[in-house]
Scaffold this motif. Structure first.
Motif, mmCIF file in Angstrom:
data_model
loop_
_atom_site.group_PDB
_atom_site.id
_atom_site.type_symbol
_atom_site.label_atom_id
_atom_site.label_comp_id
_atom_site.label_asym_id
_atom_site.label_seq_id
_atom_site.Cartn_x
_atom_site.Cartn_y
_atom_site.Cartn_z
ATOM 1 N N UNK A 156 19.495 32.761 44.290
ATOM 2 C CA UNK A 156 18.486 32.309 43.341
ATOM 3 C C UNK A 156 18.279 33.488 42.365
ATOM 4 N N UNK A 157 18.211 34.731 43.114
ATOM 5 C CA UNK A 157 18.076 36.033 42.211
ATOM 6 C C UNK A 157 19.043 36.390 41.017
ATOM 7 N N UNK A 158 20.118 35.999 41.618
ATOM 8 C CA UNK A 158 21.567 36.063 40.780
ATOM 9 C C UNK A 158 21.361 35.134 39.515
ATOM 10 N N UNK A 159 21.215 33.931 40.025
ATOM 11 C CA UNK A 159 21.094 32.723 38.862
ATOM 12 C C UNK A 159 20.059 33.208 37.900
ATOM 13 N N UNK A 160 18.768 33.591 38.390
ATOM 14 C CA UNK A 160 17.665 33.983 37.558
ATOM 15 C C UNK A 160 17.897 35.093 36.583
ATOM 16 N N UNK A 208 30.318 42.466 39.029
ATOM 17 C CA UNK A 208 31.562 42.021 39.427
ATOM 18 C C UNK A 208 31.299 41.075 40.485
ATOM 19 N N UNK A 209 30.393 41.158 41.321
ATOM 20 C CA UNK A 209 29.979 40.078 42.351
ATOM 21 C C UNK A 209 29.814 38.831 41.956
ATOM 22 N N UNK A 210 29.134 38.862 40.788
ATOM 23 C CA UNK A 210 28.549 37.599 40.166
ATOM 24 C C UNK A 210 29.786 36.952 39.496
ATOM 25 N N UNK A 211 30.409 37.749 38.997
ATOM 26 C CA UNK A 211 31.676 37.530 38.129
ATOM 27 C C UNK A 211 32.706 36.572 38.920
ATOM 28 N N UNK A 212 32.834 37.486 40.049
ATOM 29 C CA UNK A 212 33.683 36.721 41.198
ATOM 30 C C UNK A 212 33.281 35.265 41.624
ATOM 31 N N UNK A 213 32.111 35.283 41.940
ATOM 32 C CA UNK A 213 31.482 33.928 42.263
ATOM 33 C C UNK A 213 31.801 32.984 41.137
ATOM 34 N N UNK A 214 31.557 33.493 39.915
ATOM 35 C CA UNK A 214 31.605 32.288 38.920
ATOM 36 C C UNK A 214 33.066 31.900 38.691
ATOM 37 N N UNK A 215 33.767 33.087 39.017
ATOM 38 C CA UNK A 215 35.344 32.453 38.902
ATOM 39 C C UNK A 215 35.670 31.435 40.023
ATOM 40 N N UNK A 228 51.945 39.296 35.055
ATOM 41 C CA UNK A 228 52.733 39.442 33.668
ATOM 42 C C UNK A 228 53.976 40.199 33.900
ATOM 43 N N UNK A 229 55.087 39.435 33.742
ATOM 44 C CA UNK A 229 56.326 40.023 33.901
ATOM 45 C C UNK A 229 56.316 41.345 33.160
ATOM 46 N N UNK A 230 57.060 42.526 33.811
ATOM 47 C CA UNK A 230 57.268 43.793 33.271
ATOM 48 C C UNK A 230 57.910 43.619 31.975
ATOM 49 N N UNK A 231 57.340 44.258 30.915
ATOM 50 C CA UNK A 231 58.068 44.160 29.618
ATOM 51 C C UNK A 231 57.803 42.900 28.726
ATOM 52 N N UNK A 232 56.844 42.379 29.121
ATOM 53 C CA UNK A 232 56.358 41.166 28.544
ATOM 54 C C UNK A 232 54.838 41.092 27.961
ATOM 55 N N UNK A 233 54.455 40.184 27.338
ATOM 56 C CA UNK A 233 53.177 40.034 26.766
ATOM 57 C C UNK A 233 52.321 39.023 27.479
ATOM 58 N N UNK A 234 51.053 39.017 27.413
ATOM 59 C CA UNK A 234 50.213 38.119 27.984
ATOM 60 C C UNK A 234 49.027 38.233 27.447
ATOM 61 N N UNK A 235 48.139 37.091 27.426
ATOM 62 C CA UNK A 235 46.564 37.337 26.928
ATOM 63 C C UNK A 235 45.744 37.428 28.406
ATOM 64 N N UNK A 236 45.411 38.321 28.403
ATOM 65 C CA UNK A 236 44.243 38.819 29.592
ATOM 66 C C UNK A 236 42.939 38.832 29.466
ATOM 67 N N UNK A 237 41.918 38.602 30.198
ATOM 68 C CA UNK A 237 40.602 38.835 30.101
ATOM 69 C C UNK A 237 39.980 39.933 30.688
ATOM 70 N N UNK A 238 39.552 41.364 30.750
ATOM 71 C CA UNK A 238 38.937 42.052 31.575
ATOM 72 C C UNK A 238 37.427 41.801 31.469
ATOM 73 N N UNK A 239 36.836 41.672 32.605
ATOM 74 C CA UNK A 239 35.565 41.563 32.754
ATOM 75 C C UNK A 239 34.941 42.516 33.781
#
Lengths: 114, 429
Positions: free
Chosen positions: A55-59, A72-79, B133-144
């Motif tokens: 609930x804390x994360x959601x809030x 990252x922990x929340x991001x992983x759960x969301x994924x 991603x294959x080495x030497x290739x491109x792809x769209x990635x999202x870093x979070x």
């Protein structure tokens, strides 16, 4: 009826707005399936709980949609939650395609098409 | 008293259409449903029926009666640029995008933890395992969720230096990212060209329900335009279609106009729409000497972010058209396609930086340039437009404002080889 939670960014079902991760909805089974096929990211309450959202994360992060706005922990759960949505939706799409094909086959049979 | 027709009270529904001339249906009942809804700004659906004049002399200067000729429909739509919001899910406008590219999108998957990143230009991230991603290739990635070197966060066209490292093209570090975590995700929706022509069904339902409702049968895309650096990013598309069927006229319509329907449907009751707008001034504009002029690794290392782009217009002319000259038919009978024309127009404030000088030189020398244009910064709603082998137009210096700008108009993207059709690719991540 299915208790479910929203894990997307922004969706509307008719005029009902869903814009927070963890937002609750109770949908009839057919509507739940329709909503998922329409691209709105809902998962069942049980799945949501199993993933371990607190609930804390959601809030704290439920309305946050930036890349670095949540830990990252929340991001992983969301994924994981979104993968559950993707998997459920993929299953529904397969079934929808099968239904279409069987309907087309029955029309073909009744019209005498070979 | 009749109901007025307020333009705000209109909803659009889009369906991919698999059979030319047949509106998606099950035993004559339209299959349009809540899942097909899509928000839009404005839309036009109209029929054109040629008028045939009798050319014979009449002995007077007066024209007498004419008769109806060939029939065709036209459509256009404008909407905000909005992805689904959930990475890996196609946007509501997917049927139109499929009709631009000729095929359904691919859905990318997989994610891996990031263990570190370089405080360098460009940033190189190292993953805990194979990023896919294959080495030497491109792809769209999202870093979070990457901390310290937070400039790494976002959606990037990335180059795989190895199975575990990625160069984020156009990036610049803002801190030592050793051990600062996060994830690299390949979950996205990607569109690329094939030479087939896909079509879709475009429904317009208006409130009140008693008003005339419409459906465009077998819509093909002829042109799509994306405009960046507006307050709200918008795009538009237009094209031809077989016929626009009107609900009021259903009983008078012929079999071609009905498109397989036994009756005109009512609007679905609870339309599902997804995604939010994108501030049109958020994103990233990156350019570099084309891979085909140098190498993939050189492009990855040297492509530069342009911080002073004033506007960008991306136009995709598919050159799809309806075949309207078939003997024995009032209606179009097929679709056909000419050579695609993908162009990029932009203006950048003129300065003496290396990268602006390079663009001018590339334009004059007709040296190919690759562009990566990001629109938006939010996961699930970031659009990546990747143009390859662009022959830049010679720039024009504009002095219509306080600062000079360099305008590069209608510069055409071209494929790397005839088999790959990679002049333009689009991703939503």
């Amino acid at each position: 009826m299915i208790d479910c939670r929203y894990v997307g960014e922004l969706s509307f079902i008719g005029d009902r707005r869903f814009d927070s991760i963890g937002q609750r909805a109770v949908l009839a089974e057919a509507q739940f399936e329709e909503v998922l096929l329409g691209g709105a990211a809902f998962i069942k309450e049980d799945d949501f709980r199993k993933i371990g959202f607190t609930d804390e994360e959601i809030a704290a992060y439920g309305s946050s949609i930036g890349f670095a706005d949540f830990p990252q922990t929340f991001g992983e759960k969301l994924s994981i939650a979104r993968q559950v949505f993707h998997d459920t939706r993929a299953t529904l799409r397969v079934r929808e395609e099968e239904d279409k094909n069987s309907a087309a086959a029955s029309v073909g049979a009744s019209s005498g098409d070979s | 008293m009749p109901n007025f027709s307020f333009s705000r009270l209109e909803r659009c529904y889009l369906q991919t259409q698999s059979v030319f001339g047949t509106i998606p249906n099950s035993a004559g009942s339209a299959t349009v449903g809540n899942t097909n809804a899509c928000r839009f700004i404005k839309m036009e659906l109209q029929n054109e029926v040629a008028l045939l004049e009798r050319p014979d002399k009449t002995g007077t200067r007066s024209m007498e009666g004419m008769t109806g000729g060939r029939r065709i429909g036209r459509w256009s739509i404008e909407m905000s640029v909005h992805g689904n919001g959930t990475p890996g899910t196609a946007p509501d406008c997917d049927p139109i995008l499929q009709a631009i590219f000729g095929q359904a999108p691919t859905v990318g998957s997989g994610s891996v933890s990031v263990t570190s990143s370089t405080d360098a230009t460009p940033i190189v991230v190292t993953c805990s395992g194979a990023h896919g991603v294959t080495s030497g290739a491109f792809d769209v990635v999202t870093i979070a969720s990457h901390t310290t070197n937070t400039n790494a966060n976002g959606t990037w066209l990335a180059y795989a230096n190895s199975t575990t490292t990625l160069t984020l093209i156009g990036s610049a570090g803002n801190g030592d990212g050793a051990g600062s975590g996060g994830t690299a995700s390949r979950v996205k929706v990607g569109y690329s060209f094939i030479d087939d022509i896909s079509y879709f069904t475009l429904w317009s339902f208006r409130t009140a329900a008693g008003l005339d409702q419409r459906v465009g049968n077998t819509c093909i895309v002829q042109e799509a335009t994306f405009n960046l650096n507006q307050d709200v990013a918008t795009w538009s598309a237009r094209g031809e279609n077989l016929w626009v069927l009107r609900g009021d006229d259903f009983s008078n319509s012929d079999v071609y106009q009905k498109g397989g329907l036994g009756s005109f449907p009512i609007e679905p009751g609870a339309p599902v729409t997804n995604g939010t707008i994108i501030p049109g001034f958020t994103g990233r504009f990156v350019a570099g000497l084309a891979v085909s002029e140098s190498s993939a690794s050189a492009f990855a290392a040297n492509a530069k972010y342009f911080p002073t782009v004033r506007n960008v217009t991306m136009r995709i002319a598919t050159n799809n058209m309806m075949v309207k000259d078939t003997f024995g038919s009032y209606y179009a009978t097929l679709t056909e396609g000419g050579v695609r024309n993908i162009t990029l127009s932009f203006a950048v404030y003129d300065d003496d930086s290396t990268q602006v000088r390079a663009l001018k030189q590339y334009g004059d020398a007709k040296t190919r340039v690759d562009f990566v244009v990001n629109l938006g910064t939010v996961a699930g709603n970031t659009w990546v437009f990747w143009f390859k082998n662009v022959f830049l137009a010679a720039h024009v210096l504009g002095d219509g404002q306080l600062r000079f700008d360099a305008n590069f108009a209608d510069s055409r993207a071209t494929t790397s080889s005839l088999s790959v059709r990679d002049e333009f690719q689009m991703y939503i991540a």
